[in-house]
Design a protein around this motif. Structure first.
Motif, PDB file in Angstrom:
ATOM      1  N   VAL A   1      11.636   0.535  -4.653  1.00  0.00           N
ATOM      2  CA  VAL A   1      12.268  -1.174  -4.202  1.00  0.00           C
ATOM      3  C   VAL A   1      13.086  -1.705  -2.978  1.00  0.00           C
ATOM      4  N   ASP A   2      11.826  -2.591  -3.056  1.00  0.00           N
ATOM      5  CA  ASP A   2      12.460  -3.119  -1.308  1.00  0.00           C
ATOM      6  C   ASP A   2      13.691  -3.986  -1.351  1.00  0.00           C
ATOM      7  N   GLU A   3      14.063  -3.283  -0.583  1.00  0.00           N
ATOM      8  CA  GLU A   3      15.249  -3.701  -0.533  1.00  0.00           C
ATOM      9  C   GLU A   3      15.905  -5.297   0.050  1.00  0.00           C
ATOM     10  N   ARG A   4      14.764  -5.897   0.442  1.00  0.00           N
ATOM     11  CA  ARG A   4      14.823  -7.671   0.655  1.00  0.00           C
ATOM     12  C   ARG A   4      13.506  -8.106  -0.362  1.00  0.00           C
ATOM     13  N   ALA A   5      13.906  -9.199  -1.021  1.00  0.00           N
ATOM     14  CA  ALA A   5      13.245 -10.548  -1.213  1.00  0.00           C
ATOM     15  C   ALA A   5      12.232 -11.250  -0.469  1.00  0.00           C
ATOM     16  N   LEU A   6      11.279 -11.872  -0.767  1.00  0.00           N
ATOM     17  CA  LEU A   6      11.077 -12.619   0.001  1.00  0.00           C
ATOM     18  C   LEU A   6      11.193 -13.994  -0.919  1.00  0.00           C
ATOM     19  N   LEU A   7      12.008 -15.399   0.198  1.00  0.00           N
ATOM     20  CA  LEU A   7      11.800 -16.438  -0.953  1.00  0.00           C
ATOM     21  C   LEU A   7      10.845 -17.038  -0.057  1.00  0.00           C
ATOM     22  N   VAL A   8       9.874 -17.915  -0.659  1.00  0.00           N
ATOM     23  CA  VAL A   8       9.031 -18.616  -0.348  1.00  0.00           C
ATOM     24  C   VAL A   8       9.639 -20.170  -0.674  1.00  0.00           C
ATOM     25  N   CYS A   9       9.291 -20.943   0.269  1.00  0.00           N
ATOM     26  CA  CYS A   9       9.464 -22.486  -0.130  1.00  0.00           C
ATOM     27  C   CYS A   9       8.772 -23.411   0.362  1.00  0.00           C
ATOM     28  N   PRO A  10       8.931 -24.924  -0.056  1.00  0.00           N
ATOM     29  CA  PRO A  10       8.245 -25.478   0.837  1.00  0.00           C
ATOM     30  C   PRO A  10       8.678 -26.179   2.816  1.00  0.00           C
ATOM     31  N   LYS A  11       7.515 -25.909   2.981  1.00  0.00           N
ATOM     32  CA  LYS A  11       8.163 -26.176   4.759  1.00  0.00           C
ATOM     33  C   LYS A  11       8.698 -27.275   5.507  1.00  0.00           C
TER      34      LYS A  11
ATOM     35  N   PRO B   1       0.798  -1.227   0.272  1.00  0.00           N
ATOM     36  CA  PRO B   1      -0.152   0.075  -0.097  1.00  0.00           C
ATOM     37  C   PRO B   1       1.519   1.540  -0.270  1.00  0.00           C
ATOM     38  N   ASP B   2       2.322   1.171   0.588  1.00  0.00           N
ATOM     39  CA  ASP B   2       3.063   2.069   0.597  1.00  0.00           C
ATOM     40  C   ASP B   2       3.971   2.979  -0.878  1.00  0.00           C
ATOM     41  N   GLY B   3       3.417   1.960  -2.094  1.00  0.00           N
ATOM     42  CA  GLY B   3       4.828   1.502  -3.220  1.00  0.00           C
ATOM     43  C   GLY B   3       5.444   1.084  -3.258  1.00  0.00           C
ATOM     44  N   ARG B   4       5.662   0.064  -2.179  1.00  0.00           N
ATOM     45  CA  ARG B   4       7.009  -0.828  -2.136  1.00  0.00           C
ATOM     46  C   ARG B   4       6.781  -1.598  -2.799  1.00  0.00           C
ATOM     47  N   ARG B   5       7.558  -2.025  -4.358  1.00  0.00           N
ATOM     48  CA  ARG B   5       7.436  -3.345  -4.669  1.00  0.00           C
ATOM     49  C   ARG B   5       8.613  -4.370  -4.399  1.00  0.00           C
ATOM     50  N   THR B   6       8.427  -5.340  -3.489  1.00  0.00           N
ATOM     51  CA  THR B   6       8.520  -6.842  -2.717  1.00  0.00           C
ATOM     52  C   THR B   6       9.122  -7.928  -4.695  1.00  0.00           C
ATOM     53  N   VAL B   7       9.777  -8.355  -4.774  1.00  0.00           N
ATOM     54  CA  VAL B   7      10.370  -9.477  -5.900  1.00  0.00           C
ATOM     55  C   VAL B   7      10.581 -10.812  -4.400  1.00  0.00           C
ATOM     56  N   VAL B   8       9.423 -11.125  -5.406  1.00  0.00           N
ATOM     57  CA  VAL B   8       9.289 -12.757  -5.052  1.00  0.00           C
ATOM     58  C   VAL B   8       9.727 -13.965  -5.629  1.00  0.00           C
ATOM     59  N   GLU B   9      10.454 -15.182  -5.293  1.00  0.00           N
ATOM     60  CA  GLU B   9      11.114 -15.846  -5.412  1.00  0.00           C
ATOM     61  C   GLU B   9      10.488 -16.627  -4.908  1.00  0.00           C
ATOM     62  N   ILE B  10      10.092 -17.669  -5.941  1.00  0.00           N
ATOM     63  CA  ILE B  10       8.854 -19.751  -5.580  1.00  0.00           C
ATOM     64  C   ILE B  10      10.516 -20.262  -5.752  1.00  0.00           C
ATOM     65  N   LYS B  11      10.786 -20.638  -4.602  1.00  0.00           N
ATOM     66  CA  LYS B  11      12.055 -22.148  -4.607  1.00  0.00           C
ATOM     67  C   LYS B  11      11.217 -23.515  -4.234  1.00  0.00           C
ATOM     68  N   SER B  12      11.453 -24.560  -5.276  1.00  0.00           N
ATOM     69  CA  SER B  12      10.675 -25.995  -4.721  1.00  0.00           C
ATOM     70  C   SER B  12      11.643 -26.675  -3.693  1.00  0.00           C
ATOM     71  N   PHE B  13      13.173 -26.105  -3.210  1.00  0.00           N
ATOM     72  CA  PHE B  13      13.883 -27.087  -1.798  1.00  0.00           C
ATOM     73  C   PHE B  13      13.529 -26.626  -1.003  1.00  0.00           C
ATOM     74  N   PRO B  14      13.646 -27.218   0.406  1.00  0.00           N
ATOM     75  CA  PRO B  14      12.843 -26.895   1.402  1.00  0.00           C
ATOM     76  C   PRO B  14      13.143 -26.032   2.674  1.00  0.00           C
ATOM     77  N   ILE B  15      13.118 -25.590   3.009  1.00  0.00           N
ATOM     78  CA  ILE B  15      12.787 -24.849   4.827  1.00  0.00           C
ATOM     79  C   ILE B  15      13.233 -25.369   5.600  1.00  0.00           C
ATOM     80  N   LEU B  16      14.604 -26.642   5.879  1.00  0.00           N
ATOM     81  CA  LEU B  16      14.173 -27.026   7.589  1.00  0.00           C
ATOM     82  C   LEU B  16      14.378 -26.267   8.479  1.00  0.00           C
ATOM     83  N   ASP B  17      12.874 -26.785   9.277  1.00  0.00           N
ATOM     84  CA  ASP B  17      14.272 -25.649  10.969  1.00  0.00           C
ATOM     85  C   ASP B  17      14.272 -24.639  10.705  1.00  0.00           C
ATOM     86  N   GLY B  18      13.367 -23.531   9.617  1.00  0.00           N
ATOM     87  CA  GLY B  18      13.993 -22.180  10.123  1.00  0.00           C
ATOM     88  C   GLY B  18      15.224 -22.297   8.910  1.00  0.00           C
ATOM     89  N   SER B  19      15.766 -23.430   7.878  1.00  0.00           N
ATOM     90  CA  SER B  19      17.185 -23.131   7.219  1.00  0.00           C
ATOM     91  C   SER B  19      17.000 -23.566   6.548  1.00  0.00           C
TER      92      SER B  19
END
Length: 383
Positions: free
Chosen positions: A207-217, A162-180
């Motif tokens: 442009v956001d200084e962070r990207a969002l990495l989305v993975c299987p839990k 809503p504040d106009g910031r743009r965040t890049v989203v990367e969707i990967k299929s490798f898992p995030i195990l116990d938070g890492s």
């Protein structure tokens, strides 16, 4: 210039799209004119490597490809509501409520050709910033100038806050195990996201200084996400892309009639590839389809590049393995004990370091001859 690049690909050969992964690998090796030209011209390096008899035995399996698409479809299901909740949870402004599914706008980005899609994406970003709501751009098309030629990139998604910031989203299929997750895979995803972030910068907005990495839990198919800092990757990639030689300068140095069409005879293709300077390094083996061909040529020429960038940088003007061995075995006055000099004076720090290493090796082997080899150990005899 477009006509010249089409001639390099070959008649009736469609250009191969350059994705962010390949662009990040190109930026990591800005001195390789061969890869810059082939990628900029849209040459299929995999087909070229097979035609040269040195195919690269890597790539994503069909199973992993299908699994990745299925996971991405799950993440973006329900109108992108689950994905935007992850965006809000990891990168949203503190104190703001998460978006409801009916509050997320998903504009239609279809258009004719990559240039049309890039223009449609730019208009959607401008409208999303003006509206001031949550917007999800599903597979937008971004344009980035690389070595003087436009390159079109397609991230998994871009979220507009809503504040106009743009965040890049990367969707990967490798898992995030116990938070890492696997640090190497996270680093590769961050480099790709940095390329997308650079392509977003010319479109205005923040442009956001962070990207969002989305993975299987863990071992499930449920999505989880982590924010990845891109500041270092963006600065590094920006600097490396600025060092790339412009494509017209590389193409102008080629002989007339050079083409990389994979249907040409192997000898002709080998001559065409040889006409473009390369900067081979062992790291290329996991990122470039032509790396095995370049490695064969580097080994045949006895080039020190086969030892790695770090070793190459330490050896200075010594560019061949023969010159390195001659310097290591040279005498105190710089002579190599044969009919010629070692090629570098005794005051060269690389030569001095090599001579010292050879002397220490000789002492460790208890021999005065630094070229002596260690005899193979005797095998223990059974009683």
């Amino acid at each position: 210039m477009r006509r010249r690049l089409a001639e390099l690909r070959g008649p009736d050969v469609a250009p191969r799209a350059l994705d962010a992964r390949a662009l990040a690998a190109l930026a990591a090796n800005p001195g390789c004119r061969r890869r810059a030209l082939l990628d900029g011209a849209g040459v299929d390096k995999g087909a070229l490597a097979r035609a040269l008899g040195a195919p690269a035995p890597f790539g994503q399996s069909q199973f992993a490809f299908s699994r990745g698409h299925a996971f991405e479809a799950r993440v973006k299901g329900d109108g992108g509501g689950e994905l935007m909740r992850l965006v809000h949870a990891r990168t949203g402004a503190p104190g703001t409520p998460p978006p409801e599914p009916d509050e997320v706008t998903v504009p239609d980005l279809t258009a004719a050709g990559p240039a049309g899609r890039a223009e449609r994406t730019a208009l959607a970003l401008e409208r999303a910033t003006a509206d001031g709501g949550w917007t999800l751009l599903d597979h937008p098309m971004l344009e980035l100038e690389v070595a003087g030629s436009p390159v079109y990139l397609e991230p998994d998604a871009v979220a507009v806050h809503p504040d106009g910031r743009r965040t890049v989203v990367e969707i990967k299929s490798f898992p995030i195990l116990d938070g890492s997750a696997d640090p190497a895979k996270v680093g590769a995803a961050a480099r790709q996201a940095a390329v997308y972030a650079l392509a977003l910068e010319p479109l205005g907005g923040r442009v956001d200084e962070r990207a969002l990495l989305v993975c299987p839990k863990d071992f499930s198919n449920l999505p989880t996400a982590e924010a990845v800092d891109l500041r270092r990757q963006r600065a590094t990639t920006r600097r490396q892309l600025a060092r790339l030689t412009r494509l017209e300068e590389i193409a102008a140095a080629l002989p007339e009639g050079v083409t990389f069409a994979p249907d040409r005879p192997p000898d002709e293709l080998a001559d065409a590839v040889r006409a473009v300077p390369a900067a081979y390094a062992p790291q290329c083996l996991s990122t470039c389809e032509l790396a095995f061909h370049c490695r064969e040529r580097a080994r045949a020429a006895g080039a020190v590049e086969v030892l790695g960038r770090e070793v190459r940088g330490e050896l200075g003007e010594l560019t061949t393995l023969a010159a390195v061995l001659a310097a290591a075995h040279s005498g105190p006055d710089g002579s190599d004990g044969s009919d010629g000099a070692s090629g570098d004076g005794p005051d060269d720090p690389s030569v001095a370091a090599l001579r010292r290493a050879a002397r220490l090796r000789a002492e460790a082997l208890s021999t005065a001859d630094p070229t002596a080899t260690v005899p193979p150990p005797e095998r223990p005899r059974c009683p």
